[in-house]
Structures are given as C-alpha cells and as structure tokens.
Design a protein around this motif. Sequence first.
Motif, PDB file in Angstrom:
ATOM      1  N   ASP A 191       0.837  -1.196   0.000  1.00 44.29           N
ATOM      2  CA  ASP A 191       0.000   0.000   0.000  1.00 44.29           C
ATOM      3  C   ASP A 191       0.875   1.252   0.000  1.00 44.29           C
ATOM      4  O   ASP A 191       1.435   1.629   1.028  1.00 44.29           O
ATOM      5  CB  ASP A 191      -0.910  -0.022   1.243  1.00 44.29           C
ATOM      6  CG  ASP A 191      -1.742   1.237   1.373  1.00 44.29           C
ATOM      7  OD1 ASP A 191      -2.025   1.888   0.346  1.00 44.29           O
ATOM      8  OD2 ASP A 191      -2.108   1.574   2.525  1.00 44.29           O
ATOM      9  N   LEU A 234      -0.666  -1.498  -4.899  1.00 42.77           N
ATOM     10  CA  LEU A 234      -1.789  -0.576  -4.981  1.00 42.77           C
ATOM     11  C   LEU A 234      -1.354   0.783  -5.526  1.00 42.77           C
ATOM     12  O   LEU A 234      -0.167   1.117  -5.531  1.00 42.77           O
ATOM     13  CB  LEU A 234      -2.433  -0.413  -3.608  1.00 42.77           C
ATOM     14  CG  LEU A 234      -2.961  -1.698  -2.955  1.00 42.77           C
ATOM     15  CD1 LEU A 234      -3.632  -1.374  -1.627  1.00 42.77           C
ATOM     16  CD2 LEU A 234      -3.932  -2.436  -3.881  1.00 42.77           C
ATOM     17  N   ARG A 275      -7.405  -0.202  -4.666  1.00 42.31           N
ATOM     18  CA  ARG A 275      -7.676  -0.663  -3.294  1.00 42.31           C
ATOM     19  C   ARG A 275      -8.977  -1.456  -3.180  1.00 42.31           C
ATOM     20  O   ARG A 275      -8.988  -2.588  -2.648  1.00 42.31           O
ATOM     21  CB  ARG A 275      -7.742   0.549  -2.354  1.00 42.31           C
ATOM     22  CG  ARG A 275      -8.014   0.185  -0.897  1.00 42.31           C
ATOM     23  CD  ARG A 275      -8.430   1.420  -0.109  1.00 42.31           C
ATOM     24  NE  ARG A 275      -9.720   1.944  -0.587  1.00 42.31           N
ATOM     25  CZ  ARG A 275     -10.196   3.144  -0.268  1.00 42.31           C
ATOM     26  NH1 ARG A 275      -9.488   3.954   0.501  1.00 42.31           N
ATOM     27  NH2 ARG A 275     -11.380   3.535  -0.712  1.00 42.31           N
ATOM     28  N   VAL A 317      -0.690  -7.161   4.342  1.00 41.38           N
ATOM     29  CA  VAL A 317      -0.640  -5.785   3.839  1.00 41.38           C
ATOM     30  C   VAL A 317       0.498  -5.032   4.521  1.00 41.38           C
ATOM     31  O   VAL A 317       0.590  -5.002   5.755  1.00 41.38           O
ATOM     32  CB  VAL A 317      -1.962  -5.041   4.092  1.00 41.38           C
ATOM     33  CG1 VAL A 317      -1.911  -3.650   3.449  1.00 41.38           C
ATOM     34  CG2 VAL A 317      -3.145  -5.838   3.537  1.00 41.38           C
ATOM     35  N   GLY A 322       2.191  -1.228   4.732  1.00 39.19           N
ATOM     36  CA  GLY A 322       1.760   0.141   4.462  1.00 39.19           C
ATOM     37  C   GLY A 322       2.868   1.108   4.112  1.00 39.19           C
ATOM     38  O   GLY A 322       4.062   0.802   4.208  1.00 39.19           O
ATOM     39  N   ILE A 363      -0.764   1.953   6.863  1.00 50.99           N
ATOM     40  CA  ILE A 363      -1.798   1.362   6.004  1.00 50.99           C
ATOM     41  C   ILE A 363      -3.015   2.281   5.925  1.00 50.99           C
ATOM     42  O   ILE A 363      -3.414   2.915   6.908  1.00 50.99           O
ATOM     43  CB  ILE A 363      -2.193  -0.023   6.544  1.00 50.99           C
ATOM     44  CG1 ILE A 363      -1.036  -1.005   6.326  1.00 50.99           C
ATOM     45  CG2 ILE A 363      -3.461  -0.559   5.881  1.00 50.99           C
ATOM     46  CD1 ILE A 363      -1.194  -2.306   7.059  1.00 50.99           C
ATOM     47  N   ASP A 364      -3.600   2.341   4.755  1.00 50.32           N
ATOM     48  CA  ASP A 364      -4.833   3.087   4.513  1.00 50.32           C
ATOM     49  C   ASP A 364      -5.906   2.660   5.516  1.00 50.32           C
ATOM     50  O   ASP A 364      -6.086   1.471   5.792  1.00 50.32           O
ATOM     51  CB  ASP A 364      -5.278   2.795   3.075  1.00 50.32           C
ATOM     52  CG  ASP A 364      -6.580   3.465   2.707  1.00 50.32           C
ATOM     53  OD1 ASP A 364      -6.522   4.551   2.122  1.00 50.32           O
ATOM     54  OD2 ASP A 364      -7.642   2.886   3.003  1.00 50.32           O
TER      55      ASP A 364
END
Length: 264
Positions: free
Chosen positions: A123, A149, A178, A215, A217, A223-224
Amino acid sequence: MVEITSKDNEKIKSTKLLLKSKNRNKESKFIIEGYRILTLAFEQKDIIDYVFINEDFENKEEHRKFLKELEDANIKVYKTTNKNFKDMVDTENTQGILAVVSYEKKTLEKNLTDDDKYIIVLDRIQDPGNMGTIIRTADAAGADAIITLKGCVDIYNPKVIRSTMGSIFSMNIIPAERDEMLSTLKSKGIKIVSSWLNTENWYDTVDYGNKVALVIGNEANGIDDVIAENSDLLVKIPIYGSAESLNAAISSAILMYEIKKSLV
C-alpha cells in the motif's frame, strides 16, 4: 553485432525514453542493467527485446562468452560508445551491458489464481529500495503473488529492479486499485492481515489460517484506514527500544517469515 555511434540513432533514443515511468508503461518495456541480472533474464529469453553493450564490455572472456550465447539465441546485440551507453542508464559506475525487456500487463482477474494462497499487498510503498527489497524477500519467503496498490513506486524503476536482485523475473506482481483488491481477496476467502500499531495482537501469537494476504503500508503514514477497517486481523511487532517504528522492508520480512511458518 551492430555498432551504433550516433547519439541520434532511433534505437538509442527509444531506449533512453524508457528511463521515464510513463514511457515504460506505454511500451510495456523496461531497462535492466548489469551482467548478473542479464544472465537471470536470459533464462527467460523471450522477454529480452535487445541488448546494448559499451566499448569496454568485451574485455572479459566471460562477457564474450555471454554475448555469443545471446547471439546464438537470436537476441540482437548493439555496441555503442561509452558516452552513449551512459546516457541510457541511471548508474554512475556502469557494468557496460543493458537489455530492454518486455513485460505483461497484469490484472487480478487474469493473474491471481485460486492456487495463490500467500499474497503480499503493498500500500503506497514509495521508496525504490524498500520496494525492491520487499519483492526480493517475498520471493525468498515463498509468497505466491504481490499486489501493488495505487501510489506505489513503479516496480520497473531502475533502482527497484536492482534491489530485487532478479526476483522481478520470478514474482507474480499485479497492480490493482484498493477496493478491487479488497473485494477480490474477500471473494476468495483469503484472510487479510495488516501491520498496525494500534492493536493488542502480537505478530507471533496469532492464528493466520491457511490463506493469507499480508498488507504492508506506506513508509510514513502506514496502512490506509479503509484497508485496516476491512482487515480480518491486525498485528504488530514489538518495539523494545526508543525507535518509533521499523523500516517497511524490515517489518515486512519479519511478518512474511512468521506467516510462512503457519502455511508450511
């Protein structure tokens, strides 16, 4: 072998254009530079479009043998001046050989299969060195695929390519949005695991299951929030000293290997 001396030659000009991301994306081609990485690319001969060498590359016997292998495989080799060659690469101390390589434009629908049970999601990873190191580590840790992403550095950036140490050729790397990533992983029953500071779950005390997407980030912002909210599991790595956090590539390596232990 064809010799080219003019800097205005079309082959040289088109190669130089690939130093920019927009041109790499338009042509689905990128540059690799250096003897070792070319030998790795040569194992997949059909991806190499052509090769350039400078005036000094042929000085070593092993280099001359490699050029013979390239020509035996009907891969076009061009020789140019040291100055022209330097203009086609982004390194100061060049090894005198580069190749233009073609790549496939991938999608989740086409390239993420039901056999892919260990996935790394990146991400907005923006540092080329981190990106390349994470790709290399994912390869070493046995990940099946990597999803990048929007907001990530171009994986075909020359600095990323060098940092992968050849893993760019063996990893299944798929760009995605995403929301598409989230819906696809959910539909396949893959547990989404995110590295997150605000959780009580230590990374080495949880059950990861048998189908995992980890994930990693952004280096500065993590991270989102939407990804975190849609994650099935949030985990963190303990910090014992006064450092605020770990480097993205380091933390990803720790988590990748811990998760791999639960999958084997």
